[in-house]
Design an enzyme around this catalytic site. Sequence first.
Site, PDB file in Angstrom:
ATOM      1  N   SER A  12       0.811  -1.214   0.000  1.00  0.00           N
ATOM      2  CA  SER A  12       0.000   0.000   0.000  1.00  0.00           C
ATOM      3  C   SER A  12       0.841   1.259   0.000  1.00  0.00           C
ATOM      4  CB  SER A  12      -0.895  -0.010   1.254  1.00  0.00           C
ATOM      5  OG  SER A  12      -1.326   1.278   1.595  1.00  0.00           O
ATOM      6  N   ASP A  33       1.027  -0.507  -5.233  1.00  0.00           N
ATOM      7  CA  ASP A  33       0.332   0.762  -5.406  1.00  0.00           C
ATOM      8  C   ASP A  33       1.244   1.775  -6.102  1.00  0.00           C
ATOM      9  OD1 ASP A  33      -1.093   3.111  -5.141  1.00  0.00           O
ATOM     10  OD2 ASP A  33      -1.387   2.955  -2.978  1.00  0.00           O
ATOM     11  N   HIS A  81      -1.275  -1.081  -9.587  1.00  0.00           N
ATOM     12  CA  HIS A  81      -2.473  -0.302  -9.881  1.00  0.00           C
ATOM     13  C   HIS A  81      -2.170   1.187  -9.969  1.00  0.00           C
ATOM     14  CE1 HIS A  81      -3.290   1.328  -5.814  1.00  0.00           C
ATOM     15  NE2 HIS A  81      -3.068   0.124  -5.311  1.00  0.00           N
ATOM     16  N   CYS A  94      -5.539  10.160  -0.466  1.00  0.00           N
ATOM     17  CA  CYS A  94      -6.149   8.875  -0.137  1.00  0.00           C
ATOM     18  C   CYS A  94      -7.579   8.894  -0.664  1.00  0.00           C
ATOM     19  CB  CYS A  94      -6.132   8.677   1.371  1.00  0.00           C
ATOM     20  SG  CYS A  94      -7.192   7.341   1.967  1.00  0.00           S
ATOM     21  N   HIS A 104     -10.168   8.023   0.565  1.00  0.00           N
ATOM     22  CA  HIS A 104     -11.171   8.292   1.593  1.00  0.00           C
ATOM     23  C   HIS A 104     -10.974   9.667   2.230  1.00  0.00           C
ATOM     24  CE1 HIS A 104     -11.010   3.809   1.266  1.00  0.00           C
ATOM     25  NE2 HIS A 104     -12.278   4.069   1.012  1.00  0.00           N
ATOM     26  N   ARG A 109      -7.729   1.917 -11.165  1.00  0.00           N
ATOM     27  CA  ARG A 109      -8.592   2.358 -10.073  1.00  0.00           C
ATOM     28  C   ARG A 109      -9.225   3.694 -10.429  1.00  0.00           C
ATOM     29  NH1 ARG A 109      -6.478   4.095  -4.004  1.00  0.00           N
ATOM     30  NH2 ARG A 109      -7.489   6.133  -4.036  1.00  0.00           N
ATOM     31  N   ASN A 156     -11.566  -2.962  -2.242  1.00  0.00           N
ATOM     32  CA  ASN A 156     -10.821  -2.567  -1.051  1.00  0.00           C
ATOM     33  C   ASN A 156     -11.737  -2.664   0.171  1.00  0.00           C
ATOM     34  OD1 ASN A 156      -9.308  -1.364   0.947  1.00  0.00           O
ATOM     35  ND2 ASN A 156      -9.373   0.691   0.060  1.00  0.00           N
ATOM     36  N   CYS A 157     -11.496  -3.678   0.985  1.00  0.00           N
ATOM     37  CA  CYS A 157     -12.222  -3.829   2.262  1.00  0.00           C
ATOM     38  C   CYS A 157     -11.523  -2.935   3.288  1.00  0.00           C
ATOM     39  CB  CYS A 157     -12.231  -5.283   2.695  1.00  0.00           C
ATOM     40  SG  CYS A 157     -13.054  -6.399   1.535  1.00  0.00           S
ATOM     41  N   SER A 158     -11.748  -1.669   3.179  1.00  0.00           N
ATOM     42  CA  SER A 158     -10.883  -0.660   3.780  1.00  0.00           C
ATOM     43  C   SER A 158     -11.052  -0.502   5.289  1.00  0.00           C
ATOM     44  CB  SER A 158     -11.153   0.684   3.117  1.00  0.00           C
ATOM     45  OG  SER A 158     -10.396   1.708   3.732  1.00  0.00           O
ATOM     46  N   PRO A 159      -9.939  -0.284   6.013  1.00  0.00           N
ATOM     47  CA  PRO A 159     -10.012   0.119   7.418  1.00  0.00           C
ATOM     48  C   PRO A 159     -10.575   1.524   7.605  1.00  0.00           C
ATOM     49  CG  PRO A 159      -7.879  -0.858   6.918  1.00  0.00           C
ATOM     50  CD  PRO A 159      -8.562  -0.590   5.610  1.00  0.00           C
ATOM     51  N   SER A 160     -10.737   2.269   6.513  1.00  0.00           N
ATOM     52  CA  SER A 160     -11.370   3.582   6.609  1.00  0.00           C
ATOM     53  C   SER A 160     -12.876   3.481   6.792  1.00  0.00           C
ATOM     54  CB  SER A 160     -11.057   4.408   5.351  1.00  0.00           C
ATOM     55  OG  SER A 160      -9.684   4.712   5.278  1.00  0.00           O
ATOM     56  N   THR A 170      -6.258  -2.760   2.783  1.00  0.00           N
ATOM     57  CA  THR A 170      -5.089  -1.958   2.446  1.00  0.00           C
ATOM     58  C   THR A 170      -4.155  -1.712   3.629  1.00  0.00           C
ATOM     59  OG1 THR A 170      -6.569  -0.068   2.738  1.00  0.00           O
ATOM     60  CG2 THR A 170      -6.086  -0.750   0.475  1.00  0.00           C
TER      61      THR A 170
END
Length: 490
Positions: A92, A153, A180, A191, A193, A228, A313-317, A347
Amino acid sequence: MQLKPSNSNNGNGHENTWGTSPRWKGISRPYTPQDVLRLRGSLVIEHTIARRGAERLWQMLHTDSHVPALGAMTGNQAVQQVKAGLKAIYVSGWQVAADANNSGQMYPDQSLYPADSVPNLCRRINQALQRADQVHHSEGDHSTDWFAPLVADAEAGFGGNLNAFELMKGMIEAGAACVHFEDQLSSAKKCGHLGGKVLVPTAEAIQKLVAARLAADVMGVPTLIMARTDADSANLITSDIDPRDRGFITGERTVEGFFRINGGIKAAIARAIAYAPYADLIWCETSKPDLKEAREFAEAVHKVFPGKLLAYNCSPSFNWKKNLDDQTIASFQKELAKMGYKFQFITLAGFHALNHTMFELAREYSQTGMTAYCKLQEAEFRSEKEVGYEAVKHQRFVGTGYFDAVQQVITGGTASTVALHGSTETAQFGQHDNCGSHEHGKHCNQLINGNALAMNKSSRIESEIAQLEELLNPAMVSTEGFEDLMPSGD
């Protein structure tokens, strides 16, 4: 005298299979094989790890229900991921910005770090995986394929088309299997997010995908390219030059001269369809975990490009439990896989695992001292015994026994300076009798015992040499009866 190229036949790539191989089905290249050969140069350079990773990842994407991955920000994190059973690793840019970049700074995800930082982390991860492979191979343990493909990334390419071309080459040299690129303006990159994201025109984003593909073709490696789009949540664009973008532009301008747009899933779908011929996978960066939105995106793309590989993206955000119930969370990735999201990744897993684990250890240590660390160590012992965790024996884990073996080969088994034999690890950690794998433990003990035997052999040789030196020492030899034969003092 004119020197001839060392290899006049530079066709070591895959350009002769573009029109026939299933690997390239649906992929468009606005250039010819002759263009690639002209740009490749005369010397064939192999990129084994990148090639093997790309081929393995492509196969998994077509044979597994989906490929899950976690973001790793150190080589050791990657080794643990592979040992625990993951088949791919995500590298990442956010994590590189935060704590793994060449400038040694802690940055937000805004492309503030040196452009070669992600390739360098890829190289570091692959070298750690190579060491793990060497350690286990030397012990006779071939139960794990350590060279997991890296998905890396490239952010927005750190500039224009030529920057993207060179960055892609750097990724391949570092052993990345898939890279990507996103459709944001590089100089204002954020980012996905964060707010304030600025898109580039669709045509410009496509040119960077073409640049990346050309770089892979010139390198002769079938590296996967992931496109992306951040159009779902972006609200700015640099220009209205591309007709494909005009339907989303409001006409308003900002003080920087950007155009305002109506971002959203429709805008993301339009861009995904435009990018699909130039990419192997498509990723739409989303603002929340939403299966309905994911299905809408997938169905729209597959209507035009059936079977196109998708990434999620199963994001922590995301605040997962604020958005979904436990049952939906448990089935979330399976449902995504049914829609064609074949690569699913978290990520920033490495960042959060590293920070929370260390925080908890430090908090308990500040209160209970060594009791806190012993709690961690006992947890390691349990994981070692029950599921094959290996880092509790840290000396062996990082390769001490491997380099002992190197030393013994160099010295013919006579070295007295091997490190693992006589160590506290050998004395106090049971000589690997708690190893999760019986065969692995047996091989570890054989290696240690071999070092011990070599040390005994070395000690015997040293003793024999000392005896010989004593016999040859003139001071130890009697001269009685031989005075007339001895040379005079002058």
